[in-house]
Design an enzyme around this catalytic site. Structure first.
Site, PDB file in Angstrom:
ATOM      1  N   HIS A 220       3.691   6.311  -0.713  1.00  0.00           N
ATOM      2  CA  HIS A 220       4.720   6.466  -1.742  1.00  0.00           C
ATOM      3  C   HIS A 220       4.109   6.219  -3.119  1.00  0.00           C
ATOM      4  O   HIS A 220       4.274   5.160  -3.724  1.00  0.00           O
ATOM      5  CB  HIS A 220       5.880   5.507  -1.484  1.00  0.00           C
TER       6      HIS A 220
ATOM      7  N   SER B 220       5.536   8.320   5.778  1.00  0.00           N
ATOM      8  CA  SER B 220       6.735   7.508   5.631  1.00  0.00           C
ATOM      9  C   SER B 220       7.416   7.321   6.988  1.00  0.00           C
ATOM     10  O   SER B 220       6.846   6.715   7.884  1.00  0.00           O
ATOM     11  CB  SER B 220       7.678   8.135   4.589  1.00  0.00           C
TER      12      SER B 220
ATOM     13  N   GLU C  96       1.717   0.568   3.607  1.00  0.00           N
ATOM     14  CA  GLU C  96       2.290   1.064   2.347  1.00  0.00           C
ATOM     15  C   GLU C  96       3.791   1.190   2.527  1.00  0.00           C
ATOM     16  O   GLU C  96       4.297   1.187   3.647  1.00  0.00           O
ATOM     17  CB  GLU C  96       1.660   2.406   1.970  1.00  0.00           C
TER      18      GLU C  96
END
Length: 297
Positions: free
Chosen positions: A268, A110, A203
């Site tokens: 995620h 992330s 992503e």
């Protein structure tokens, strides 16, 4: 060729730090047993103890924690406990030569995408895109940590999750990327992602179609879509959001005729399949297969 860090052995020590926002200690305690279950010892960095106010006050503590873990001869791997925000603020303060001299496992995802890109460019070391310790981990996600104990190839096909081929073909290349927002954040900086002849992972958490459209157009204008040789699309939302997102992404990528496969549970998602970045992979959009060379030696 990127430098592959040495694999872990039972009895090794790993370091746990927070470079991307403060951690909820209860969440950490739920997951930290993973390391003892794997036969590892662990050291907690000082950033684990920082609260919300501390994170707003100092970047030096983050850098010091990272440098200390890299230089500590006992620490064989570094795991990012959080994935919220702020990692990019220390990117220009890191001594990347330290990691080149002491290549170690570096794991996170992330917000940590910015550091993955920076480390691969300036340290030339393979890193690992995998779940942080602030998330609840399912059994399949936990199993992916065991790739760190032995150099073996990873095969991601439809036995792991249903996949969708958007553009046919097969290609081999270095695997890079991660979180869409953080990839775009690198543009115009000294850490700008280099996608030339590489397979790009994209992503993110659930985004609006307008956000996805804006960021893909930014990547298009920057030449990052044209330069890549293939695309791996992780989860970008649920239900209609993801269906609309994939239709939009296909419109952006079709002109380049590069192999593209979507709906990977990387990032995620549950499970969040941990994989190495910086290694060569084979992406076969016809067979819907992604094959990774080992991330450790």
């Amino acid at each position: 060729m990127k430098i592959r860090p040495k694999h872990l052995n039972k009895g090794d020590t790993v370091g746990i730090i927070a470079l991307s926002g403060p951690i909820n200690l209860e969440s950490l305690q739920r997951n930290i047993s993973l390391f003892t279950d794997m036969g590892l010892h662990y050291k907690l960095g000082k950033t684990i103890e920082l609260n919300e106010h501390d994170f707003e006050e100092t970047d030096e503590a983050w850098v010091h924690d990272l440098h200390q873990m890299i230089e500590d001869p006992e620490v064989k791997g570094i795991f990012c406990a959080t994935d919220r925000y702020g990692a990019a603020k220390i990117a220009d303060k890191i001594d990347y030569s330290l990691l080149t001299e002491h290549p170690k496992i570096f794991w996170g995802f992330s917000d940590i995408t910015f550091l993955h890109i920076a480390i691969q460019q300036y340290s030339n070391v393979v890193t690992f895109h995998g779940p942080s310790l602030s998330k609840e981990l399912d059994e399949q996600s936990k199993k992916m940590f065991y790739q760190l104990f032995s150099p073996f190839e990873i095969y991601y096909d439809e036995t792991i999750s249903p996949l969708e081929s958007l553009i046919p073909g097969s290609v081999r290349g270095e695997f890079i990327g991660g979180n869409l927002r953080r990839i775009v954040d690198t543009l115009g900086t000294k850490f700008e992602i280099d996608t030339r002849d590489k397979i790009l992972l994209i992503e993110d958490e659930e985004l609006s179609i307008e956000e996805i459209d804006r960021m893909f157009n930014h990547l298009r204008l920057a030449g990052k879509l044209k330069g890549a040789c293939g695309f791996v699309i992780g989860r970008l939302g649920n239900g209609d959001v993801e269906e609309n997102a994939l239709s939009l992404i296909k419109e952006y990528l079709l002109p380049y005729k590069k192999p593209t496969v979507a709906r990977f549970n990387i990032g995620h998602s549950t499970p969040n399949i941990g994989i190495p970045l910086g290694v060569d992979v084979i992406l076969d959009a016809d067979e819907k297969l992604l094959r990774f060379l080992p991330g450790v030696e």
